[in-house]
Design an enzyme around this catalytic site. Sequence first.
Site, PDB file in Angstrom:
ATOM      1  N   GLU A 231       3.204  -5.842  -1.869  1.00  0.00           N
ATOM      2  CA  GLU A 231       1.913  -5.195  -1.590  1.00  0.00           C
ATOM      3  C   GLU A 231       1.342  -4.581  -2.870  1.00  0.00           C
ATOM      4  O   GLU A 231       0.167  -4.733  -3.177  1.00  0.00           O
ATOM      5  CB  GLU A 231       2.077  -4.110  -0.515  1.00  0.00           C
TER       6      GLU A 231
ATOM      7  N   TYR B 218       3.310  -0.924   9.570  1.00  0.00           N
ATOM      8  CA  TYR B 218       4.187   0.028   8.873  1.00  0.00           C
ATOM      9  C   TYR B 218       3.915   1.463   9.335  1.00  0.00           C
ATOM     10  O   TYR B 218       4.742   2.081   9.986  1.00  0.00           O
ATOM     11  CB  TYR B 218       3.975  -0.083   7.359  1.00  0.00           C
TER      12      TYR B 218
ATOM     13  N   SER C 204      -4.278  -2.899   9.161  1.00  0.00           N
ATOM     14  CA  SER C 204      -5.510  -3.526   8.680  1.00  0.00           C
ATOM     15  C   SER C 204      -5.815  -4.760   9.505  1.00  0.00           C
ATOM     16  O   SER C 204      -4.968  -5.647   9.615  1.00  0.00           O
ATOM     17  CB  SER C 204      -5.373  -3.949   7.225  1.00  0.00           C
TER      18      SER C 204
END
Lengths: 403, 383
Positions: free
Chosen positions: A253, A137, A170
């Site tokens: 999320e 993102y 991540s």
Amino acid sequence: MSEAPPLTEFRDEIRAWLEANAPASLRGTSPCGPFDGYWGGKKHPPVDPDVLRWRDLCLERGLTAPTWPKAYGGAGLDRDHAVVFYEELRAMGLPRPVVGFGFAMIGPTLLEFGNEAQKREHLPRICAGEIRWCQGYSEPNAGSDLANVQMRAVRDGDHFVVDGQKVWTSHADKSDWIFCLVRTDPTAKKQRGISFLLVDMDTPGVTPREIELISGSSPFCETFFEGVRVPLGNVVGEVNSGWTVAKALLGHERSMIGQSIGRAPGSGQRELVAKARHHLGAAEGPLPDPLLRDAIAHNGMDEEAFQLTLARLAQTREAGASPGSESSILKIAATEMKQRRYTLGMRIAGEEGLGWTDDGFDAQDVDFTRGWLRSRANTIEGGSSEIQLNIIAKRVLGLPDGK
Amino acid sequence: MASEDSPLWMLLDEGQQMLASTAAQFLSKSAPVGRLRELPRAPGADGFSRALWAEMAELGWLGLQIPEAHGGLGLGFFDLAIVLEASGQTLMPEPFVSTLLLGAQALLLGGTDAQRARYLPGVADGSRLLALAYDERGMRGDLSRLRASATREADGFTLRGVKPHALDAHVADAIVVAARVEPGDAIGLFIVPRDAAGLAIEREQRMDLLNAATVRLDAVRVGEDAVVGPLETSEALLSAVLDRARIGLSAQMLGAMERAFEMTVAYLKERVQFGVPIGSFQALQHRAARLFIEIALARSSVLAAARAVDDRPAEVPRLAALAKAKCGEAFWQVAAEAIQMHGGIGMTAEHDIGFYFKRAQAAEVMFGDGATQRRRWAEACGY
């Protein structure tokens, strides 16, 4: 939609099944949060065979993704039954059989927006923990202003060619696939020209690189894309309509983050009191430093008020109502409270909290110090505190937009 | 430490939701905060509306938690807290805390059958007001420093001492007095009728427009039948009564901070500077959003503490400290920001928001301030 038995029967059934089957070595080892379990993927380091056995046992019953349809590897349970399943896992201290961004983020998003081919390709492999996913993102110029993503995807026959850079991905170095926001129409206004794209990390031209944080750990990467060819069939939803998909995924999320902030009631305070007793040499009775005692009580009260608020919102959902506007406070309240707790812990540790390795320091204090450093990211990642405050001000309080 | 049980149930049932909205509507209309300006403050005046008190008795609100045998509805403390929250919205100075929390709770928890029969029906129907006189100058709620004495006589006790700041003592029909029993060291509670010889009551004038008086006991004689709760357990009784007062006052504080916040958000939307509503400035938006967070956390503390009175008495001391500390902090913060965000108009006596700021300070220090609550919390948690 569910053919499952009534909840109480289901609970008994699950409990009996866990008693009979869950590996003894895993019991009592995990708080069973959304990050506590097997992350999976092809690059996973060797793992205790019991972890895989536990995964297989659950997978066979669809319980690695209890609410997903059976056709894609789930158990087809409704939300209430899934909650019972996790409650029983938690009660026995068992880890979740499979965790990760596949299960928590892209899976539910594909269920809503993916086409049949995408669901069949990806969902069963997520259920099995075979493929690990990461999130593409943020970019260097698209953080809080996410809709400003610039990574280009240009059509070339039946492929897109992707060029650009993602950041704060991540565990990109440990992942097999990445879901990305890419700009497919540079002439359209911001949100309009974005598409949601699934990319195999093994495709030539994809290069993740670890970012070292101030804590010394590297949970994030920057990921470079250079002439990466991605089949058109990997677009989720319509081309140029990726923003809708992106927002839905952000909802998943937030829900994952929301689940991760519940801790055992009073555990933060217990930890601080134990730390104070250790560092102040006061085995029992009132803590000898009244200012520190007051600060710990302050933190303990904040923790309890937060836990009660979580419980109250859960009760509201249980009663069939919407928890409404108050759930917007959870992310910022939890992360700021955690930072205050760490800061207080550092004050308690004093110079014993200055260690970087255990040369000259207790390993436990070093871990705490690194946790303290890492905690500073909590109010930035996953929607910064400032974004959370904007959401409360605008959507909840109805304050007007600036000029 | 936190309970291992499932969390206390914090939701209102259907009837309670109806009670909450009825009370809020009725009180906003009949007890708008602006009347604090007009309620007479002259010596001899009550400082609240007896007519309104009677009306609330009619509605059953004063006897919500009083047993049916004594003329009440026999509901829970949680129900009472709902009405208290509504009464806090407009900072009502009516004698809720003194009569329903301090006086009535002392009798409910420790009163003899005769005492309950004598006083509670009058509380429920609005005809009797009660007060509690326990704190003394310099004592700050620390019972070990209580000096008023109750000297044992052949047929009762003689009470001596001075008790300032006793809420609504100027109108109370009977006052529960805390005094140290001599000989011995126990603290006893004694219910003293207003017309007792030697009892002098001097009205005080407070900035927050709650009503209070200094109670002087100059050799007031009371009989054995005046003792509330067995003497051996009076101190524990007093602590339990004060915990309920802390929770009830916290409910009022919650209502007050909610209303002050509403007024402030409305003002941010309507006040125009630089050609735009000031609520469009992010500096103010973020501060307002932070107040919203604090209020939500305070709300959970109040609801859990009020429920604990009915369902989990063992958790009351800890949760009373939590509710009082959280509400004290949040109310003060909301009220201070409310004035700042209102700007100059918020400093004028003409605007209502100043009443909230004064009450926030008063409520913070009543029944122990935040630091005191945190000390009690730490003790309850074993450190």
